[in-house]
Design an enzyme around this catalytic site. Structure first.
Site, PDB file in Angstrom:
ATOM      1  CG  ASP A   1      -0.369  -0.106   2.527  1.00  0.00           C
ATOM      2  OD1 ASP A   1       0.887  -0.195   2.598  1.00  0.00           O
ATOM      3  OD2 ASP A   1      -1.098  -0.101   3.530  1.00  0.00           O
ATOM      4  CB  SER A   2       4.585   1.744  -0.089  1.00  0.00           C
ATOM      5  OG  SER A   2       4.845   0.574  -0.841  1.00  0.00           O
TER       6      SER A   2
ATOM      7  CG  ASP B   1       0.410  -3.994   2.177  1.00  0.00           C
ATOM      8  OD1 ASP B   1       0.502  -4.821   3.102  1.00  0.00           O
ATOM      9  OD2 ASP B   1       1.309  -3.177   1.887  1.00  0.00           O
TER      10      ASP B   1
ATOM     11  CE  LYS C   1       3.200  -6.033   3.826  1.00  0.00           C
ATOM     12  NZ  LYS C   1       2.763  -4.865   4.637  1.00  0.00           N
TER      13      LYS C   1
ATOM     14  CD  GLU D   1       0.367  -1.579   7.957  1.00  0.00           C
ATOM     15  OE1 GLU D   1      -0.008  -0.773   8.828  1.00  0.00           O
ATOM     16  OE2 GLU D   1       0.920  -1.232   6.896  1.00  0.00           O
TER      17      GLU D   1
ATOM     18  CD  GLU E   1       7.722  -0.316   7.795  1.00  0.00           C
ATOM     19  OE1 GLU E   1       6.764  -1.021   7.421  1.00  0.00           O
ATOM     20  OE2 GLU E   1       7.935   0.835   7.364  1.00  0.00           O
TER      21      GLU E   1
HETATM   22  O1  KIV Z   1       3.593  -1.121   1.640  1.00  0.00           O
HETATM   23  C1  KIV Z   1       4.785  -1.448   1.712  1.00  0.00           C
HETATM   24  O2  KIV Z   1       5.609  -1.150   0.853  1.00  0.00           O
HETATM   25  C2  KIV Z   1       5.204  -2.222   2.878  1.00  0.00           C
HETATM   26  C3  KIV Z   1       6.677  -2.452   3.057  1.00  0.00           C
HETATM   27  C4  KIV Z   1       7.302  -1.220   3.573  1.00  0.00           C
HETATM   28  C5  KIV Z   1       6.953  -3.626   3.901  1.00  0.00           C
HETATM   29  O3  KIV Z   1       4.391  -2.636   3.652  1.00  0.00           O
END
Ligand code: KIV
Length: 271
Positions: free
Chosen positions: A51-52, A90, A120, A122, A189
Protein backbone atom coordinates in the site's frame (compact mmCIF):
# COMPACT_ATOMS: atom_id res chain seq x y z
CA UNK A 1 22.28 -24.85 -1.36
CA UNK A 2 19.56 -22.78 -3.05
CA UNK A 3 15.97 -23.85 -2.44
CA UNK A 4 14.53 -21.05 -4.58
CA UNK A 5 16.63 -21.90 -7.68
CA UNK A 6 15.19 -25.43 -7.77
CA UNK A 7 11.51 -24.48 -7.91
CA UNK A 8 9.34 -23.18 -10.74
CA UNK A 9 7.06 -21.21 -8.40
CA UNK A 10 7.77 -19.82 -4.97
CA UNK A 11 5.06 -21.01 -2.59
CA UNK A 12 4.50 -20.67 1.15
CA UNK A 13 6.17 -24.07 1.49
CA UNK A 14 9.24 -22.90 -0.45
CA UNK A 15 9.56 -19.93 1.89
CA UNK A 16 9.49 -22.16 4.99
CA UNK A 17 12.13 -24.39 3.38
CA UNK A 18 14.25 -21.33 2.63
CA UNK A 19 14.11 -20.33 6.28
CA UNK A 20 15.03 -23.85 7.39
CA UNK A 21 17.96 -24.07 4.98
CA UNK A 22 19.22 -20.59 5.84
CA UNK A 23 18.65 -19.19 2.33
CA UNK A 24 17.67 -15.54 2.70
CA UNK A 25 14.43 -14.38 1.10
CA UNK A 26 14.56 -11.33 -1.20
CA UNK A 27 11.35 -9.31 -1.39
CA UNK A 28 10.65 -6.00 -3.15
CA UNK A 29 7.54 -3.97 -3.87
CA UNK A 30 5.88 -3.83 -7.30
CA UNK A 31 2.86 -1.86 -8.41
CA UNK A 32 2.75 -2.11 -12.22
CA UNK A 33 3.41 -4.46 -15.12
CA UNK A 34 6.67 -2.95 -16.40
CA UNK A 35 8.38 -2.85 -13.00
CA UNK A 36 7.10 -6.35 -12.24
CA UNK A 37 8.69 -7.57 -15.53
CA UNK A 38 12.01 -6.19 -14.28
CA UNK A 39 11.57 -7.85 -10.87
CA UNK A 40 10.62 -11.09 -12.64
CA UNK A 41 13.71 -10.94 -14.89
CA UNK A 42 15.90 -10.45 -11.81
CA UNK A 43 14.35 -13.56 -10.19
CA UNK A 44 12.97 -11.95 -7.04
CA UNK A 45 11.43 -14.35 -4.49
CA UNK A 46 8.44 -12.26 -3.32
CA UNK A 47 6.77 -9.21 -4.85
CA UNK A 48 4.78 -7.14 -2.40
CA UNK A 49 2.04 -5.07 -3.96
CA UNK A 50 2.41 -2.69 -1.05
CA UNK A 51 0.00 0.00 0.00
CA UNK A 52 3.12 2.18 -0.25
CA UNK A 53 1.69 2.64 -3.77
CA UNK A 54 -0.37 5.29 -1.99
CA UNK A 55 2.85 7.30 -1.43
CA UNK A 56 5.03 6.24 -4.33
CA UNK A 57 2.48 6.06 -7.15
CA UNK A 58 -0.43 8.25 -6.03
CA UNK A 59 1.62 10.89 -4.16
CA UNK A 60 -0.38 10.75 -0.92
CA UNK A 61 1.38 11.63 2.31
CA UNK A 62 0.38 8.34 4.00
CA UNK A 63 -0.78 4.86 3.04
CA UNK A 64 -4.28 5.48 4.40
CA UNK A 65 -6.09 6.85 1.33
CA UNK A 66 -5.45 3.98 -1.10
CA UNK A 67 -8.58 1.94 -1.82
CA UNK A 68 -9.25 -1.76 -2.29
CA UNK A 69 -10.13 -1.16 -5.97
CA UNK A 70 -6.80 0.63 -6.48
CA UNK A 71 -4.86 -2.19 -4.77
CA UNK A 72 -6.62 -4.72 -7.01
CA UNK A 73 -5.73 -2.64 -10.08
CA UNK A 74 -2.03 -2.62 -9.09
CA UNK A 75 -2.02 -6.32 -8.15
CA UNK A 76 -3.68 -7.39 -11.41
CA UNK A 77 -0.94 -5.65 -13.43
CA UNK A 78 1.82 -7.23 -11.34
CA UNK A 79 0.45 -10.77 -11.45
CA UNK A 80 0.36 -10.66 -15.29
CA UNK A 81 4.13 -10.02 -15.36
CA UNK A 82 5.32 -12.73 -13.05
CA UNK A 83 6.25 -16.41 -13.62
CA UNK A 84 7.89 -17.42 -10.39
CA UNK A 85 7.65 -14.96 -7.52
CA UNK A 86 5.07 -15.21 -4.75
CA UNK A 87 2.83 -12.14 -5.08
CA UNK A 88 1.41 -10.79 -1.82
CA UNK A 89 -0.92 -7.80 -1.65
CA UNK A 90 -1.50 -5.36 1.21
CA UNK A 91 -5.04 -5.20 2.47
CA UNK A 92 -5.53 -1.41 2.57
CA UNK A 93 -6.51 0.59 5.61
CA UNK A 94 -10.18 0.25 6.54
CA UNK A 95 -10.81 -3.02 4.72
CA UNK A 96 -10.08 -5.50 7.52
CA UNK A 97 -9.82 -3.83 10.93
CA UNK A 98 -12.68 -4.46 13.34
CA UNK A 99 -14.91 -6.45 10.98
CA UNK A 100 -13.84 -9.98 10.09
CA UNK A 101 -16.58 -10.46 7.48
CA UNK A 102 -15.44 -7.33 5.68
CA UNK A 103 -11.84 -8.57 5.99
CA UNK A 104 -12.76 -11.88 4.36
CA UNK A 105 -14.69 -10.14 1.57
CA UNK A 106 -11.73 -7.82 0.92
CA UNK A 107 -9.22 -10.68 0.80
CA UNK A 108 -11.45 -12.75 -1.48
CA UNK A 109 -11.81 -9.81 -3.88
CA UNK A 110 -8.02 -9.44 -4.05
CA UNK A 111 -7.48 -13.15 -4.69
CA UNK A 112 -10.33 -13.53 -7.23
CA UNK A 113 -9.86 -10.31 -9.19
CA UNK A 114 -6.06 -10.01 -9.26
CA UNK A 115 -4.87 -13.62 -9.16
CA UNK A 116 -2.40 -12.81 -6.37
CA UNK A 117 -1.17 -15.50 -4.00
CA UNK A 118 -1.74 -14.00 -0.56
CA UNK A 119 -2.52 -10.88 1.46
CA UNK A 120 -0.57 -8.89 4.04
CA UNK A 121 -2.16 -7.29 7.10
CA UNK A 122 -0.77 -4.89 9.69
CA UNK A 123 -1.23 -5.73 13.37
CA UNK A 124 -1.29 -8.52 15.95
CA UNK A 125 -3.85 -9.59 18.53
CA UNK A 126 -6.25 -6.75 17.65
CA UNK A 127 -6.84 -8.19 14.14
CA UNK A 128 -6.76 -11.85 15.19
CA UNK A 129 -10.40 -12.50 14.22
CA UNK A 130 -9.92 -11.14 10.71
CA UNK A 131 -6.74 -13.17 10.21
CA UNK A 132 -8.44 -16.41 11.31
CA UNK A 133 -11.39 -15.82 9.03
CA UNK A 134 -9.22 -15.13 5.99
CA UNK A 135 -7.00 -18.13 6.71
CA UNK A 136 -10.09 -20.32 7.03
CA UNK A 137 -10.87 -19.51 3.39
CA UNK A 138 -7.49 -20.93 2.37
CA UNK A 139 -5.89 -17.54 1.70
CA UNK A 140 -2.26 -17.18 2.84
CA UNK A 141 -1.75 -14.25 5.19
CA UNK A 142 1.51 -12.42 5.85
CA UNK A 143 1.67 -10.43 9.10
CA UNK A 144 3.30 -7.02 9.61
CA UNK A 145 4.49 -5.82 13.03
CA UNK A 146 6.67 -3.02 14.40
CA UNK A 147 6.20 0.21 12.48
CA UNK A 148 2.84 -0.31 10.82
CA UNK A 149 2.29 2.74 8.58
CA UNK A 150 -1.50 2.40 8.57
CA UNK A 151 -1.33 3.39 12.28
CA UNK A 152 0.85 6.43 11.70
CA UNK A 153 -1.63 8.79 13.32
CA UNK A 154 -1.56 6.65 16.48
CA UNK A 155 2.28 6.57 16.56
CA UNK A 156 2.67 10.22 15.54
CA UNK A 157 6.07 9.64 13.86
CA UNK A 158 7.90 7.14 11.64
CA UNK A 159 10.65 6.54 14.25
CA UNK A 160 11.93 3.14 15.38
CA UNK A 161 9.30 1.05 17.23
CA UNK A 162 9.58 -1.31 20.21
CA UNK A 163 12.65 0.29 21.79
CA UNK A 164 10.85 0.21 25.14
CA UNK A 165 10.46 -3.18 26.85
CA UNK A 166 6.67 -2.95 27.10
CA UNK A 167 6.22 -2.56 23.33
CA UNK A 168 8.93 -5.17 22.63
CA UNK A 169 7.07 -7.63 24.87
CA UNK A 170 3.81 -7.07 22.99
CA UNK A 171 5.60 -7.50 19.67
CA UNK A 172 7.20 -10.81 20.77
CA UNK A 173 3.79 -12.08 21.90
CA UNK A 174 2.09 -10.95 18.68
CA UNK A 175 4.70 -12.73 16.55
CA UNK A 176 4.13 -16.01 18.41
CA UNK A 177 0.36 -15.54 18.19
CA UNK A 178 0.52 -14.90 14.43
CA UNK A 179 2.54 -18.07 13.97
CA UNK A 180 -0.01 -20.03 16.03
CA UNK A 181 -2.85 -18.64 13.93
CA UNK A 182 -1.09 -19.94 10.81
CA UNK A 183 0.31 -16.90 9.00
CA UNK A 184 2.90 -17.67 6.31
CA UNK A 185 5.46 -15.10 7.47
CA UNK A 186 5.82 -11.74 9.15
CA UNK A 187 7.28 -8.41 8.03
CA UNK A 188 9.05 -6.61 10.88
CA UNK A 189 9.47 -2.91 10.14
CA UNK A 190 11.88 -0.51 11.83
CA UNK A 191 12.60 -2.24 15.14
CA UNK A 192 15.93 -2.86 16.92
CA UNK A 193 18.05 -5.53 15.21
CA UNK A 194 18.45 -7.63 18.36
CA UNK A 195 14.69 -7.76 18.94
CA UNK A 196 14.16 -8.85 15.31
CA UNK A 197 16.80 -11.57 15.81
CA UNK A 198 15.01 -12.82 18.90
CA UNK A 199 11.70 -12.95 17.05
CA UNK A 200 13.20 -14.71 14.02
CA UNK A 201 14.71 -17.35 16.30
CA UNK A 202 11.48 -17.86 18.24
CA UNK A 203 9.24 -18.81 15.31
CA UNK A 204 9.50 -21.28 12.43
CA UNK A 205 7.85 -19.01 9.82
CA UNK A 206 9.97 -16.58 7.76
CA UNK A 207 10.62 -13.14 9.22
CA UNK A 208 11.23 -10.47 6.59
CA UNK A 209 12.83 -7.27 7.83
CA UNK A 210 12.78 -3.66 6.68
CA UNK A 211 14.97 -1.60 8.95
CA UNK A 212 15.13 -4.60 11.30
CA UNK A 213 18.79 -5.57 10.88
CA UNK A 214 20.49 -8.60 9.32
CA UNK A 215 19.49 -11.43 11.69
CA UNK A 216 16.16 -12.21 10.02
CA UNK A 217 15.16 -14.60 7.24
CA UNK A 218 14.85 -12.05 4.45
CA UNK A 219 14.70 -8.37 3.54
CA UNK A 220 12.16 -6.13 1.84
CA UNK A 221 12.57 -2.63 0.44
CA UNK A 222 10.37 -0.33 -1.59
CA UNK A 223 11.70 -0.80 -5.14
CA UNK A 224 11.32 2.88 -6.03
CA UNK A 225 13.51 3.78 -3.02
CA UNK A 226 16.29 1.23 -3.64
CA UNK A 227 16.48 2.16 -7.33
CA UNK A 228 16.59 5.86 -6.47
CA UNK A 229 13.42 6.66 -8.42
CA UNK A 230 12.17 8.47 -5.33
CA UNK A 231 14.76 10.97 -4.15
CA UNK A 232 13.34 12.53 -1.00
CA UNK A 233 13.45 9.52 1.34
CA UNK A 234 16.73 8.70 3.07
CA UNK A 235 16.18 6.48 6.13
CA UNK A 236 19.27 4.82 7.60
CA UNK A 237 18.07 1.35 6.59
CA UNK A 238 17.79 2.18 2.89
CA UNK A 239 20.56 1.10 0.52
CA UNK A 240 20.30 2.84 -2.86
CA UNK A 241 21.54 0.53 -5.62
CA UNK A 242 21.29 3.09 -8.40
CA UNK A 243 19.95 6.57 -8.99
CA UNK A 244 17.23 6.35 -11.60
CA UNK A 245 15.91 9.82 -10.72
CA UNK A 246 19.17 11.57 -11.70
CA UNK A 247 19.91 9.40 -14.74
CA UNK A 248 16.33 9.91 -15.96
CA UNK A 249 16.53 13.69 -15.53
CA UNK A 250 19.79 13.66 -17.54
CA UNK A 251 18.25 11.47 -20.28
CA UNK A 252 15.13 13.65 -20.50
CA UNK A 253 17.24 16.83 -20.63
CA UNK A 254 19.21 15.32 -23.50
CA UNK A 255 15.95 14.39 -25.29
CA UNK A 256 14.64 17.95 -24.92
CA UNK A 257 17.92 19.30 -26.29
CA UNK A 258 17.82 16.88 -29.24
CA UNK A 259 14.21 17.80 -30.09
CA UNK A 260 14.88 21.52 -29.87
CA UNK A 261 18.01 21.30 -31.99
CA UNK A 262 16.28 19.00 -34.55
CA UNK A 263 18.93 16.33 -33.86
CA UNK A 264 16.08 13.89 -33.10
CA UNK A 265 14.83 12.09 -35.10
CA UNK A 266 17.77 11.46 -37.47
CA UNK A 267 17.70 9.77 -40.87
CA UNK A 268 17.58 6.28 -39.35
CA UNK A 269 14.81 7.13 -36.93
CA UNK A 270 12.15 7.72 -39.58
CA UNK A 271 10.25 5.83 -42.29
O1 KIV B 1 3.59 -1.12 1.64
C1 KIV B 1 4.79 -1.45 1.71
O2 KIV B 1 5.61 -1.15 0.85
C2 KIV B 1 5.20 -2.22 2.88
C3 KIV B 1 6.68 -2.45 3.06
C4 KIV B 1 7.30 -1.22 3.57
C5 KIV B 1 6.95 -3.63 3.90
O3 KIV B 1 4.39 -2.64 3.65
Amino acid sequence: MSVSKDVKRITTKTLIKMKKSGEKIAMLTGYDFSMARILNAADIDIILVGDSASNVIAGHETTLPITLDQMIYHATSVVKAVDKAFVVVDLPFGTYQGDSQRALDSAIRIMKESGAHGVKMEGGKEIQESIVRILSAGIPVMGHLGLTPQSIYKFGTYTVRAKEEQEAKTLRKDAVLLEQLGVMGIVLEKIPAMLAKEVAESVSIPIIGIGAGPHVDGQVLVTHDMLGITNEFHPRFLRKYTNVFDTSVEAIKQYIKDVKSSDFPNSEEQY
